[in-house]
Design an enzyme around this catalytic site. Sequence first.
Site, PDB file in Angstrom:
ATOM      1  N   ALA A  71     -19.302  12.787  24.202  1.00  0.00           N
ATOM      2  CA  ALA A  71     -19.703  13.110  22.835  1.00  0.00           C
ATOM      3  C   ALA A  71     -18.562  12.675  21.918  1.00  0.00           C
ATOM      4  O   ALA A  71     -17.404  12.576  22.355  1.00  0.00           O
ATOM      5  CB  ALA A  71     -19.948  14.604  22.715  1.00  0.00           C
ATOM      6  N   GLY A 116     -20.367  13.870  27.896  1.00  0.00           N
ATOM      7  CA  GLY A 116     -21.783  13.609  27.599  1.00  0.00           C
ATOM      8  C   GLY A 116     -22.298  12.348  28.269  1.00  0.00           C
ATOM      9  O   GLY A 116     -23.494  12.240  28.563  1.00  0.00           O
ATOM     10  N   GLU A 119     -23.145  13.317  31.733  1.00  0.00           N
ATOM     11  CA  GLU A 119     -24.366  14.141  31.663  1.00  0.00           C
ATOM     12  C   GLU A 119     -25.603  13.275  31.442  1.00  0.00           C
ATOM     13  O   GLU A 119     -26.688  13.578  31.935  1.00  0.00           O
ATOM     14  CB  GLU A 119     -24.204  15.184  30.553  1.00  0.00           C
ATOM     15  CG  GLU A 119     -23.128  16.205  30.909  1.00  0.00           C
ATOM     16  CD  GLU A 119     -22.754  17.099  29.733  1.00  0.00           C
ATOM     17  OE1 GLU A 119     -22.289  16.580  28.698  1.00  0.00           O
ATOM     18  OE2 GLU A 119     -22.939  18.324  29.839  1.00  0.00           O
ATOM     19  N   GLU A 139     -14.309  18.053  29.501  1.00  0.00           N
ATOM     20  CA  GLU A 139     -14.426  18.943  28.346  1.00  0.00           C
ATOM     21  C   GLU A 139     -13.357  20.022  28.297  1.00  0.00           C
ATOM     22  O   GLU A 139     -12.879  20.378  27.219  1.00  0.00           O
ATOM     23  CB  GLU A 139     -15.816  19.606  28.313  1.00  0.00           C
ATOM     24  CG  GLU A 139     -16.931  18.688  27.835  1.00  0.00           C
ATOM     25  CD  GLU A 139     -17.516  17.805  28.931  1.00  0.00           C
ATOM     26  OE1 GLU A 139     -16.946  17.736  30.041  1.00  0.00           O
ATOM     27  OE2 GLU A 139     -18.565  17.183  28.678  1.00  0.00           O
TER      28      GLU A 139
HETATM   29  N1  DAK Z   1     -15.160  10.294  20.981  1.00  0.00           N
HETATM   30  C1  DAK Z   1     -14.750   9.541  19.924  1.00  0.00           C
HETATM   31  N2  DAK Z   1     -14.038   8.412  20.070  1.00  0.00           N
HETATM   32  C2  DAK Z   1     -13.702   8.022  21.301  1.00  0.00           C
HETATM   33  C3  DAK Z   1     -14.073   8.767  22.440  1.00  0.00           C
HETATM   34  C4  DAK Z   1     -14.867   9.951  22.243  1.00  0.00           C
HETATM   35  N3  DAK Z   1     -15.303  10.693  23.262  1.00  0.00           N
HETATM   36  N4  DAK Z   1     -13.585   8.152  23.533  1.00  0.00           N
HETATM   37  C5  DAK Z   1     -12.936   7.058  23.083  1.00  0.00           C
HETATM   38  N5  DAK Z   1     -12.993   6.984  21.740  1.00  0.00           N
HETATM   39  C6  DAK Z   1     -12.411   5.972  20.880  1.00  0.00           C
HETATM   40  C7  DAK Z   1     -10.913   6.154  20.785  1.00  0.00           C
HETATM   41  O1  DAK Z   1     -10.590   7.134  19.829  1.00  0.00           O
HETATM   42  C8  DAK Z   1     -10.478   4.768  20.369  1.00  0.00           C
HETATM   43  O2  DAK Z   1     -10.745   4.610  18.994  1.00  0.00           O
HETATM   44  P1  DAK Z   1      -9.687   3.854  18.017  1.00  0.00           P
HETATM   45  O3  DAK Z   1      -8.423   4.602  18.162  1.00  0.00           O
HETATM   46  O4  DAK Z   1      -9.633   2.464  18.565  1.00  0.00           O
HETATM   47  O5  DAK Z   1     -10.319   3.947  16.660  1.00  0.00           O
HETATM   48  C9  DAK Z   1     -11.443   3.867  21.130  1.00  0.00           C
HETATM   49  O6  DAK Z   1     -12.564   4.688  21.458  1.00  0.00           O
HETATM   50  C10 DAK Z   1     -10.867   3.305  22.409  1.00  0.00           C
HETATM   51  O7  DAK Z   1     -10.384   4.392  23.174  1.00  0.00           O
HETATM   52  P2  DAK Z   1      -8.883   4.475  23.745  1.00  0.00           P
HETATM   53  O8  DAK Z   1      -7.958   3.679  22.896  1.00  0.00           O
HETATM   54  O9  DAK Z   1      -8.561   5.902  23.975  1.00  0.00           O
HETATM   55  O10 DAK Z   1      -9.050   3.702  25.125  1.00  0.00           O
HETATM   56  P3  DAK Z   1      -8.218   3.924  26.468  1.00  0.00           P
HETATM   57  O11 DAK Z   1      -8.598   2.807  27.378  1.00  0.00           O
HETATM   58  O12 DAK Z   1      -6.772   4.136  26.173  1.00  0.00           O
HETATM   59  O13 DAK Z   1      -8.774   5.291  27.087  1.00  0.00           O
HETATM   60  C11 DAK Z   1     -10.514   6.870  27.754  1.00  0.00           C
HETATM   61  C12 DAK Z   1     -10.125   5.375  27.509  1.00  0.00           C
HETATM   62  C13 DAK Z   1     -12.007   6.927  28.013  1.00  0.00           C
HETATM   63  C14 DAK Z   1      -9.764   7.386  28.967  1.00  0.00           C
HETATM   64  C15 DAK Z   1     -10.104   7.688  26.489  1.00  0.00           C
HETATM   65  O14 DAK Z   1     -10.681   7.049  25.333  1.00  0.00           O
HETATM   66  C16 DAK Z   1     -10.599   9.095  26.528  1.00  0.00           C
HETATM   67  O15 DAK Z   1     -10.014   9.946  27.204  1.00  0.00           O
HETATM   68  N6  DAK Z   1     -11.653   9.381  25.739  1.00  0.00           N
HETATM   69  C17 DAK Z   1     -12.158  10.717  25.610  1.00  0.00           C
HETATM   70  C18 DAK Z   1     -12.924  11.076  26.854  1.00  0.00           C
HETATM   71  C19 DAK Z   1     -13.448  12.472  26.761  1.00  0.00           C
HETATM   72  O16 DAK Z   1     -12.694  13.462  26.719  1.00  0.00           O
HETATM   73  N7  DAK Z   1     -14.782  12.590  26.782  1.00  0.00           N
HETATM   74  C20 DAK Z   1     -15.445  13.833  26.758  1.00  0.00           C
HETATM   75  C21 DAK Z   1     -15.807  14.108  25.352  1.00  0.00           C
HETATM   76  S1  DAK Z   1     -16.326  15.767  25.211  1.00  0.00           S
HETATM   77  C22 DAK Z   1     -21.097  20.594  23.530  1.00  0.00           C
HETATM   78  C23 DAK Z   1     -21.857  19.454  23.408  1.00  0.00           C
HETATM   79  C24 DAK Z   1     -21.464  18.366  24.053  1.00  0.00           C
HETATM   80  C25 DAK Z   1     -20.302  18.359  24.758  1.00  0.00           C
HETATM   81  C26 DAK Z   1     -19.565  19.501  24.848  1.00  0.00           C
HETATM   82  C27 DAK Z   1     -19.949  20.614  24.262  1.00  0.00           C
HETATM   83  N8  DAK Z   1     -21.484  21.774  22.813  1.00  0.00           N
HETATM   84  C28 DAK Z   1     -21.759  21.565  21.473  1.00  0.00           C
HETATM   85  C29 DAK Z   1     -21.362  23.028  23.482  1.00  0.00           C
HETATM   86  C30 DAK Z   1     -19.826  17.170  25.309  1.00  0.00           C
HETATM   87  C31 DAK Z   1     -18.525  16.978  25.180  1.00  0.00           C
HETATM   88  C32 DAK Z   1     -17.945  15.725  25.510  1.00  0.00           C
HETATM   89  O17 DAK Z   1     -18.569  14.772  25.902  1.00  0.00           O
END
Ligand code: DAK
Length: 265
Positions: A71, A116, A119, A139
């Site tokens: 997400a 997400g 998921e 998360e």
């Molecule tokens: N959201 C927004 N932007 C993202 C992103 C994300 N999840 N993942 C990556 N990006 C963006 C980065 O900010 C970066 O943007 P710029 O800085 O270039 O503007 C660009 O994509 C490239 O990412 P990185 O520079 O970080 O690339 P790396 O190769 O260094 O790293 C990575 C790749 C996938 C390991 C890293 O980007 C990362 O850790 N991303 C976040 C992964 C993450 O934590 N995903 C889970 C998100 S939480 C809920 C509803 C839904 C959910 C939860 C609760 N409720 C409402 C209860 C779901 C939650 C999630 O999915």
Amino acid sequence: MEPNAVADELVLRRDEGAVALLTLNRPKALNALNQPLLQRLGERLRELAGDDAVRAVVLTGAGEKAFVAGADIAEMADYDAATAQHFALAGQHILNHIASLGKPVIAAVNGFALGGGCELVLACDFAIASTKAKFGLPEVTLGVIPGFGGTQRLARLIGRHNALRWILTGDVHGAEEALRLGLVTQLVEPEQLQAVALEVAQRIASRGPVALTAARKVVDAGWDVPLADGLRKEAAAFGQLFRSQDQKEGMAAFLQKRPAKFTGN
Ligand code: DAK
């Protein structure tokens, strides 16, 4: 560009015969799921549900790096509790729509499938992944829990302990582990992923559409009920198929030693 044109590009659709390829298309943000992307995906699913020419769907992410990196964290960061709940319900609704589309949806996981994105994979019928794909539910590293069904579907698929290990550590796992645990069914080299997924989808699309819908429905309906109940559901669905043209055509074609021409009726 017109606003609609921008929204259109968030989820690309390309049809090859009876297979639709949907590509989630925000590669600069690693295809993170924000509200406009989720809304567009919902519209695409409604479009596909009503399109009888489409019999199977492949879902993938644009670019070489990510299927979906979760997400959109930037969008979520300032949510209040009510907005977060609304977002989770909207996401769950779309994932449920994939699960109940009535047409098989195969995930072609081309890179990161986190949060997400993981998921989303869980909501598909099954997943084929690139050897470079990475999976996880990170998360808890953000102070939240999976909100699009991950706490429920992952445990059902890979078992409680494995699911809790993934969810509680927030670790990222390689494609081999995802294969070993049954989250994906096949690994292929990155450059072959789309072709292999489309080929599998074409094969599925040639089968009886009424049977395909019934098969997923019964598998899902039996997932968390006692075996005897599941078997009753299977027998009922099996019986219903004998009201379909597809059953008559499929069996007649076999007996006449010719390929079946299914109509989905
Ligand atoms: N959201 C927004 N932007 C993202 C992103 C994300 N999840 N993942 C990556 N990006 C963006 C980065 O900010 C970066 O943007 P710029 O800085 O270039 O503007 C660009 O994509 C490239 O990412 P990185 O520079 O970080 O690339 P790396 O190769 O260094 O790293 C990575 C790749 C996938 C390991 C890293 O980007 C990362 O850790 N991303 C976040 C992964 C993450 O934590 N995903 C889970 C998100 S939480 C809920 C509803 C839904 C959910 C939860 C609760 N409720 C409402 C209860 C779901 C939650 C999630 O999915």
